[in-house]
Scaffold this motif. Sequence first.
Motif, PDB file in Angstrom:
ATOM      1  N   UNK A  80     -31.661   1.294  47.030  1.00 27.27           N
ATOM      2  CA  UNK A  80     -31.985   2.337  48.060  1.00 27.27           C
ATOM      3  C   UNK A  80     -30.921   1.989  49.190  1.00 27.27           C
ATOM      4  N   UNK A  81     -30.777   0.442  49.451  1.00 25.94           N
ATOM      5  CA  UNK A  81     -29.891   0.383  50.828  1.00 25.94           C
ATOM      6  C   UNK A  81     -28.523   0.697  50.495  1.00 25.94           C
ATOM      7  N   UNK A  82     -28.114   0.691  49.309  1.00 27.90           N
ATOM      8  CA  UNK A  82     -26.841   0.760  48.976  1.00 27.90           C
ATOM      9  C   UNK A  82     -26.484   2.478  48.476  1.00 27.90           C
ATOM     10  N   UNK A  83     -27.397   3.362  48.791  1.00 29.28           N
ATOM     11  CA  UNK A  83     -27.663   4.587  48.509  1.00 29.28           C
ATOM     12  C   UNK A  83     -27.209   4.941  46.933  1.00 29.28           C
ATOM     13  N   UNK A  84     -27.903   3.977  46.069  1.00 30.36           N
ATOM     14  CA  UNK A  84     -27.783   4.100  44.648  1.00 30.36           C
ATOM     15  C   UNK A  84     -29.175   4.263  43.882  1.00 30.36           C
ATOM     16  N   UNK A  85     -29.076   5.043  42.666  1.00 35.10           N
ATOM     17  CA  UNK A  85     -30.240   5.096  42.133  1.00 35.10           C
ATOM     18  C   UNK A  85     -30.125   4.067  40.827  1.00 35.10           C
ATOM     19  N   UNK A  86     -31.244   3.924  40.006  1.00 41.85           N
ATOM     20  CA  UNK A  86     -31.226   3.093  38.979  1.00 41.85           C
ATOM     21  C   UNK A  86     -31.476   4.051  37.837  1.00 41.85           C
ATOM     22  N   UNK A  87     -30.831   3.894  36.686  1.00 42.63           N
ATOM     23  CA  UNK A  87     -30.808   4.782  35.429  1.00 42.63           C
ATOM     24  C   UNK A  87     -31.528   3.859  34.260  1.00 42.63           C
ATOM     25  N   UNK A  88     -30.937   3.398  33.231  1.00 44.79           N
ATOM     26  CA  UNK A  88     -31.226   2.977  32.057  1.00 44.79           C
ATOM     27  C   UNK A  88     -31.318   1.427  32.174  1.00 44.79           C
ATOM     28  N   UNK A  89     -32.199   0.903  31.706  1.00 43.72           N
ATOM     29  CA  UNK A  89     -32.437  -0.629  31.689  1.00 43.72           C
ATOM     30  C   UNK A  89     -32.561  -1.214  30.226  1.00 43.72           C
ATOM     31  N   UNK A  90     -32.259  -2.432  30.116  1.00 46.32           N
ATOM     32  CA  UNK A  90     -31.872  -3.087  28.741  1.00 46.32           C
ATOM     33  C   UNK A  90     -33.101  -4.051  28.848  1.00 46.32           C
ATOM     34  N   UNK A  91     -33.843  -3.913  27.723  1.00 47.89           N
ATOM     35  CA  UNK A  91     -34.983  -4.824  27.688  1.00 47.89           C
ATOM     36  C   UNK A  91     -34.539  -6.157  26.425  1.00 47.89           C
ATOM     37  N   UNK A  92     -34.633  -7.480  27.217  1.00 55.69           N
ATOM     38  CA  UNK A  92     -33.923  -8.599  26.348  1.00 55.69           C
ATOM     39  C   UNK A  92     -34.982  -8.700  25.038  1.00 55.69           C
ATOM     40  N   UNK A  93     -34.564  -8.041  23.886  1.00 56.14           N
ATOM     41  CA  UNK A  93     -35.400  -8.307  22.692  1.00 56.14           C
ATOM     42  C   UNK A  93     -35.084  -9.640  21.981  1.00 56.14           C
ATOM     43  N   UNK A  94     -33.979 -10.132  22.151  1.00 56.93           N
ATOM     44  CA  UNK A  94     -33.255 -11.155  21.195  1.00 56.93           C
ATOM     45  C   UNK A  94     -34.160 -12.395  21.161  1.00 56.93           C
ATOM     46  N   UNK A  95     -34.019 -13.249  20.375  1.00 60.84           N
ATOM     47  CA  UNK A  95     -34.791 -14.620  20.140  1.00 60.84           C
ATOM     48  C   UNK A  95     -34.429 -15.440  21.196  1.00 60.84           C
ATOM     49  N   UNK A  96     -33.101 -15.552  21.645  1.00 61.02           N
ATOM     50  CA  UNK A  96     -32.822 -16.673  22.721  1.00 61.02           C
ATOM     51  C   UNK A  96     -33.245 -16.278  24.230  1.00 61.02           C
ATOM     52  N   UNK A  97     -33.653 -15.030  24.412  1.00 60.29           N
ATOM     53  CA  UNK A  97     -33.987 -14.300  25.669  1.00 60.29           C
ATOM     54  C   UNK A  97     -35.731 -14.240  25.590  1.00 60.29           C
ATOM     55  N   UNK A  98     -36.429 -14.694  24.570  1.00 53.73           N
ATOM     56  CA  UNK A  98     -37.759 -14.667  24.636  1.00 53.73           C
ATOM     57  C   UNK A  98     -38.343 -13.681  23.663  1.00 53.73           C
ATOM     58  N   UNK A  99     -37.549 -12.958  22.980  1.00 54.45           N
ATOM     59  CA  UNK A  99     -38.012 -12.104  21.942  1.00 54.45           C
ATOM     60  C   UNK A  99     -38.095 -12.494  20.609  1.00 54.45           C
ATOM     61  N   UNK A 100     -37.846 -11.543  19.662  1.00 55.07           N
ATOM     62  CA  UNK A 100     -37.800 -11.741  18.287  1.00 55.07           C
ATOM     63  C   UNK A 100     -37.044 -11.022  17.532  1.00 55.07           C
ATOM     64  N   UNK A 101     -36.819 -11.141  16.113  1.00 50.13           N
ATOM     65  CA  UNK A 101     -36.184 -10.236  15.312  1.00 50.13           C
ATOM     66  C   UNK A 101     -37.092  -8.822  14.881  1.00 50.13           C
TER      67      UNK A 101
END
Length: 352
Positions: A80-101
């Motif tokens: 908001x401070x930069x006058x920007x919105x947020x759109x799509x977000x990426x969920x870290x689903x991969x094993x090295x990031x705490x997710x799994x196959x």
Amino acid sequence: MSPTHTHNFPKLHNAAWPGVVGKGGEDGDPSIDLDVMLDLTAAAAVDGVKFDGFDLFLFAPHVDIDSTDDQIKELADKASRRGLTIGSVVAPVWPPTGGGSAMDEGEGRKKFLEQVKKGCRIARKLRELGVRPYGVVRFDSACSPEAWSADPEGNQKKIAETFKQAAAIAKDHGEKLAAEGEICWGGMHSWRKMLDLLERVDEPGVVGFQADMAHTLLYTLGENAPEDRILPEGYDWKDKHVLDEALKTLTDALRPWTLDFHVAQNDASVFGSGSHDHTGRHCLANDPDGKLDIPHHAGFWLRDQTGRPTRAFKHICWDGCMFPNEVMMKPQTWNDILAAMIQVRDAHGWTE
């Protein structure tokens, strides 16, 4: 909007994740802080037009997937401070990031779905805070084509079941999921396999496709899946008609499923750096070796078979992973990218 550029949709977003993806390692560039990426985005301007927002990777050091409500509020305030919105977000689903196959029917699936749930929670919270008026939660199968190929039919069924369960989570949060079409993800590494997976999941409007122009170009070449190649062997890149026909075949199949779109350039080669596996090389928008006519070929995704704009998504995002930090820290880099995005909107956008 400016007197020269009259369309105000789709909104134009930059991606924050090039500051993280492919960074690190002994010989790699360090990550670029999220605030720096947002400042570079907010500073870009062409003909009085600026980026409307940014898309986000829910992974440290940019965003902790386990962020508290206060931390999510702080993230919303950064935008908001930069006058920007947020759109799509990426969920870290991969094993090295705490997710799994997604092929793992046991603990791997459980971890995968937990990351999807956490991603949907952050996405919903950002919506409730008023800084995210559109966008999806991006995910993929979090497994390799090599592992998938050990049992194509069985593994495709397992991924489809995981995605079905992810769809239920998304519905609970009022979110949509977009599967990233990239040749490094098992069961999604060709256009036919991607289409097959979406049809098996059978959750149109909830689980769909994320088209990235750099990645989908490699779909036409059959990288990691020669049996699904569309362009002929030995194709001469000077023959633009053949490329257009190949992209028409590809987009006619996947466009109805497309929920999210990345503008990008590719030189028809693969590339990887840091911890990121080899996939479609992202080139700068004005790269002389780029094989795509960006505004022309974006229209294959943004217009239907009759040539009318689909208006299927409210924003489009630039994706340019794995550029050197030296390039990314130059303001002109982002002005050039924004100029390409504006060309796409001028050609295929609309006004509201």
